[in-house]
Design an enzyme around this catalytic site. Structure first.
Site, PDB file in Angstrom:
ATOM      1  N   GLN A   1       0.841  -1.292   0.149  1.00  0.00           N
ATOM      2  CA  GLN A   1      -0.017  -0.002  -0.052  1.00  0.00           C
ATOM      3  C   GLN A   1       1.055   1.323   0.028  1.00  0.00           C
ATOM      4  OE1 GLN A   1      -1.879  -1.489   3.455  1.00  0.00           O
ATOM      5  NE2 GLN A   1      -3.651  -1.915   2.730  1.00  0.00           N
TER       6      GLN A   1
ATOM      7  N   HIS B   1       5.633   3.717   6.813  1.00  0.00           N
ATOM      8  CA  HIS B   1       6.985   2.854   6.535  1.00  0.00           C
ATOM      9  C   HIS B   1       6.551   2.039   5.511  1.00  0.00           C
ATOM     10  CE1 HIS B   1      10.553   1.235   8.990  1.00  0.00           C
ATOM     11  NE2 HIS B   1      10.586   1.054   7.722  1.00  0.00           N
TER      12      HIS B   1
ATOM     13  N   HIS C   1       6.167  -1.395   3.775  1.00  0.00           N
ATOM     14  CA  HIS C   1       6.035  -2.663   3.916  1.00  0.00           C
ATOM     15  C   HIS C   1       4.975  -3.619   2.924  1.00  0.00           C
ATOM     16  CE1 HIS C   1       2.528  -0.510   5.766  1.00  0.00           C
ATOM     17  NE2 HIS C   1       1.961  -1.481   5.829  1.00  0.00           N
TER      18      HIS C   1
ATOM     19  N   HIS D   1       3.048  -6.680   2.580  1.00  0.00           N
ATOM     20  CA  HIS D   1       2.068  -7.701   3.258  1.00  0.00           C
ATOM     21  C   HIS D   1       2.223  -9.085   2.488  1.00  0.00           C
ATOM     22  CE1 HIS D   1      -0.602  -4.860   5.555  1.00  0.00           C
ATOM     23  NE2 HIS D   1      -0.126  -4.109   4.756  1.00  0.00           N
TER      24      HIS D   1
END
Length: 275
Positions: free
Chosen positions: A255, A266, A268, A270
């Site tokens: 995202q 931050h 990342h 998933h």
């Protein structure tokens, strides 16, 4: 298949095209290589795979340059055996680059639409796919439950041959402003810039997060080395966990920006098992 006139980008590795878009300017970046492994399935070298994912980031940059859009959902799957140009693959060899604008989709609708997306047009229903839970149904877990899950993941990776010195981030790290204790991590890359850790509010069992140690909000803010380490770590973890626990593979989702439902500034990934 979309015509060449709709290509946004073409390299020796990848083509980015508008193919059955779910939002305006949605592009699919797909691999044009056809190398085969011993099982007759398409396969990429580590170098080619990184080149492919650089084409993904270049596609984002081109869309931003042409439209001014800066927020994206980046989604791909590995180990799921979905159809791609040229046949079935051990990983799907295409990545969705979905630009996001104010008011275009609600909540996690983008994931449900991508689950049903097809190359040929229209949407398909996948009754075997577990539906995405609404955010209100996701509950915080206790540190004890999360630590126990991290220990399970460390054991899985050990069984899959991941060296013990890569099994956890010894000093923990900060996920934006949130301290992540060492006991909640279960992988740190050889380069040391990427960490995997368990999720406070997972969508389903096995839903974990992978993040660069350095806090940056957007993919475009990562250095080339950090970006490559993040992508390489995602592939390595997916391969290892598919061998020992999650045979159907993973959906990978970034995202990239608040309009793409990024809640923690931050970067990342998933990693969500296909059930």
């Amino acid at each position: 298949m979309a015509s060449a006139a709709l290509e946004l980008l073409r390299t020796s590795i990848a083509v980015a095209q508008r193919i059955n878009p779910i939002t305006p300017h949605h592009h699919v970046v797909w691999c044009v290589l056809s190398a085969k492994n011993k099982d007759g399935l398409p396969e990429l070298s580590a170098e080619d795979r990184l080149s492919f994912f650089h084409a993904v980031r270049d596609t984002q940059e081109k869309i931003t340059t042409e439209t001014g859009i800066t927020d994206f959902n980046i989604n791909w799957e590995e180990g799921c055996g979905k159809p791609v140009p040229g046949g079935l693959d051990s990983w799907t060899r295409y990545v969705h680059v979905v630009p996001r604008m104010v008011g275009d989709l609600e909540g996690d609708a983008v994931h449900e639409l991508l689950d049903r997306w097809t190359w040929s047009g229209g949407m398909i229903v996948q009754p075997e796919a577990e539906p995405w839970p609404c955010d209100a149904k996701r509950k915080d877990r206790t540190p004890e439950i999360m630590a126990a899950e991290a220990a399970q993941f460390r054991q899985m990776l050990s069984s899959a041959g991941i060296p013990k010195n890569m099994a956890a981030c010894a000093d923990g790290f900060k996920f934006s402003h949130i301290p992540i204790a060492s006991g909640l991590t279960f992988f740190v890359s050889e380069f040391g810039s990427t960490v995997a850790f368990v999720n406070l509010r997972p969508f389903r069992r096995g839903h974990v997060l992978l993040s660069p140690r350095r806090c940056v909000a957007r993919l475009r803010d990562l250095t080339r080395v950090e970006y490559e380490d993040l992508i390489d770590s995602a592939g390595r973890l997916g391969d290892a966990l598919r061998l020992v626990e999650f045979p159907r593979g993973f959906e990978f989702s970034v995202q990239d920006g608040p309009l793409a439902s990024q809640s923690i500034p931050h970067v990342h990934i998933h990693m969500i098992p296909r059930i």
